[in-house]
Design a protein around this motif. Structure first.
Motif, mmCIF file in Angstrom:
data_model
loop_
_atom_site.group_PDB
_atom_site.id
_atom_site.type_symbol
_atom_site.label_atom_id
_atom_site.label_comp_id
_atom_site.label_asym_id
_atom_site.label_seq_id
_atom_site.Cartn_x
_atom_site.Cartn_y
_atom_site.Cartn_z
ATOM 1 N N UNK A 185 0.828 -1.206 0.000
ATOM 2 C CA UNK A 185 0.000 0.000 0.000
ATOM 3 C C UNK A 185 0.862 1.255 0.000
ATOM 4 N N UNK A 186 1.990 1.203 0.667
ATOM 5 C CA UNK A 186 2.923 2.334 0.696
ATOM 6 C C UNK A 186 3.605 2.480 -0.659
ATOM 7 N N UNK A 187 4.154 1.400 -1.164
ATOM 8 C CA UNK A 187 4.887 1.427 -2.432
ATOM 9 C C UNK A 187 4.011 1.879 -3.601
ATOM 10 N N UNK A 188 2.702 1.679 -3.488
ATOM 11 C CA UNK A 188 1.784 2.072 -4.553
ATOM 12 C C UNK A 188 1.645 3.590 -4.661
ATOM 13 N N UNK A 189 2.061 4.307 -3.620
ATOM 14 C CA UNK A 189 1.947 5.769 -3.620
ATOM 15 C C UNK A 189 3.221 6.405 -4.154
ATOM 16 N N UNK A 190 3.095 7.140 -5.226
ATOM 17 C CA UNK A 190 4.243 7.805 -5.842
ATOM 18 C C UNK A 190 4.772 8.936 -4.962
ATOM 19 N N UNK A 191 3.865 9.616 -4.278
ATOM 20 C CA UNK A 191 4.215 10.696 -3.359
ATOM 21 C C UNK A 191 3.664 10.330 -1.986
ATOM 22 N N UNK A 214 5.425 7.736 23.815
ATOM 23 C CA UNK A 214 5.010 6.845 22.742
ATOM 24 C C UNK A 214 4.833 7.732 21.513
ATOM 25 N N UNK A 215 4.648 7.126 20.364
ATOM 26 C CA UNK A 215 4.472 7.915 19.150
ATOM 27 C C UNK A 215 3.659 7.128 18.136
ATOM 28 N N UNK A 216 3.175 7.854 17.150
ATOM 29 C CA UNK A 216 2.485 7.248 16.020
ATOM 30 C C UNK A 216 3.174 7.722 14.747
ATOM 31 N N UNK A 217 3.531 6.762 13.912
ATOM 32 C CA UNK A 217 4.121 7.043 12.609
ATOM 33 C C UNK A 217 3.086 6.694 11.555
ATOM 34 N N UNK A 218 2.761 7.653 10.697
ATOM 35 C CA UNK A 218 1.800 7.397 9.628
ATOM 36 C C UNK A 218 2.394 7.795 8.286
ATOM 37 N N UNK A 219 1.858 7.175 7.262
ATOM 38 C CA UNK A 219 2.182 7.538 5.884
ATOM 39 C C UNK A 219 0.870 7.770 5.164
ATOM 40 N N UNK A 220 0.774 8.921 4.487
ATOM 41 C CA UNK A 220 -0.419 9.159 3.679
ATOM 42 C C UNK A 220 -0.011 9.532 2.259
ATOM 43 N N UNK A 221 -1.005 9.638 1.417
ATOM 44 C CA UNK A 221 -0.781 9.853 -0.013
ATOM 45 C C UNK A 221 -0.640 11.323 -0.407
ATOM 46 N N UNK A 222 -0.532 12.208 0.576
ATOM 47 C CA UNK A 222 -0.452 13.632 0.289
ATOM 48 C C UNK A 222 -1.811 14.300 0.274
ATOM 49 N N UNK A 277 -4.143 13.221 2.654
ATOM 50 C CA UNK A 277 -4.632 12.782 3.970
ATOM 51 C C UNK A 277 -5.293 11.403 3.974
ATOM 52 N N UNK A 278 -5.035 10.592 2.939
ATOM 53 C CA UNK A 278 -5.517 9.210 2.949
ATOM 54 C C UNK A 278 -4.385 8.342 3.485
ATOM 55 N N UNK A 279 -4.537 7.902 4.731
ATOM 56 C CA UNK A 279 -3.491 7.133 5.406
ATOM 57 C C UNK A 279 -3.402 5.734 4.808
ATOM 58 N N UNK A 280 -2.173 5.330 4.473
ATOM 59 C CA UNK A 280 -1.945 4.004 3.892
ATOM 60 C C UNK A 280 -1.102 3.113 4.806
ATOM 61 N N UNK A 281 -0.538 3.710 5.871
ATOM 62 C CA UNK A 281 0.296 2.944 6.790
ATOM 63 C C UNK A 281 0.316 3.649 8.136
ATOM 64 N N UNK A 282 0.203 2.865 9.208
ATOM 65 C CA UNK A 282 0.294 3.395 10.567
ATOM 66 C C UNK A 282 1.081 2.414 11.411
ATOM 67 N N UNK A 283 1.954 2.962 12.255
ATOM 68 C CA UNK A 283 2.709 2.127 13.184
ATOM 69 C C UNK A 283 2.779 2.840 14.529
ATOM 70 N N UNK A 284 2.484 2.097 15.587
ATOM 71 C CA UNK A 284 2.611 2.623 16.939
ATOM 72 C C UNK A 284 4.047 2.383 17.414
ATOM 73 N N UNK A 285 4.659 3.411 17.963
ATOM 74 C CA UNK A 285 6.012 3.332 18.497
ATOM 75 C C UNK A 285 5.880 3.298 20.020
ATOM 76 N N UNK A 286 6.362 2.230 20.639
ATOM 77 C CA UNK A 286 6.193 2.055 22.083
ATOM 78 C C UNK A 286 7.001 3.044 22.904
ATOM 79 N N UNK A 287 8.149 3.454 22.396
ATOM 80 C CA UNK A 287 8.971 4.432 23.112
ATOM 81 C C UNK A 287 9.851 5.175 22.127
#
Length: 120
Positions: free
Chosen positions: A59-65, A77-85, A87-97
């Motif tokens: 899903x990430x690789x499919x996005x050119x930008x 803690x943190x949240x890492x997200x990737x969107x298509x520019x 605001x359509x989120x294609x990837x989310x990861x929770x960071x424990x620390x």
């Protein structure tokens, strides 16, 4: 342990890049001087890794930008997200620390290059 000296004001100085860095494991991924500065002064080589390795997700690789955003919470803690520019989120990861020094940071990923928005 290195002290993290990254500030938001530091990032405003990056408006282009004359030098590229190649990711050590994901050899097809490059990153700019601004991204290198964040990694070095923010203790965030792990964040460059997350973006580079995130390209293996279909899903990430499919996005050119891509817009990558790290939001750090008060409990470190943190949240890492990737969107298509758009605001359509294609990837989310929770960071424990994380001890990342800023409450939030964004990177762009396009043409196999990780860069700060001001370097785009």
């Amino acid at each position: 342990m290195n002290q993290k000296t990254l500030t938001k004001a530091d990032l405003a100085h990056f408006t282009g890049s004359e030098q590229w860095y190649r990711h050590g494991l994901a050899r097809n991924v490059l990153y700019t001087e601004g991204a290198q500065y964040v990694a070095e002064h923010g203790g965030a080589y792990w964040l460059i890794d997350e973006i580079a390795f995130g390209q293996a997700e279909s899903a990430v690789a499919a996005e050119e930008f891509q817009v990558w955003r790290l939001v750090v919470n008060t409990d470190q803690t943190a949240t890492l997200t990737c969107d298509d520019g758009n605001d359509r989120v294609v990837f989310t990861k929770q960071i424990e620390y994380t001890d990342f020094p800023l409450p939030e940071i964004r990177f762009y990923f396009t043409n196999s290059i990780i860069l700060l928005p001001s370097e785009y």
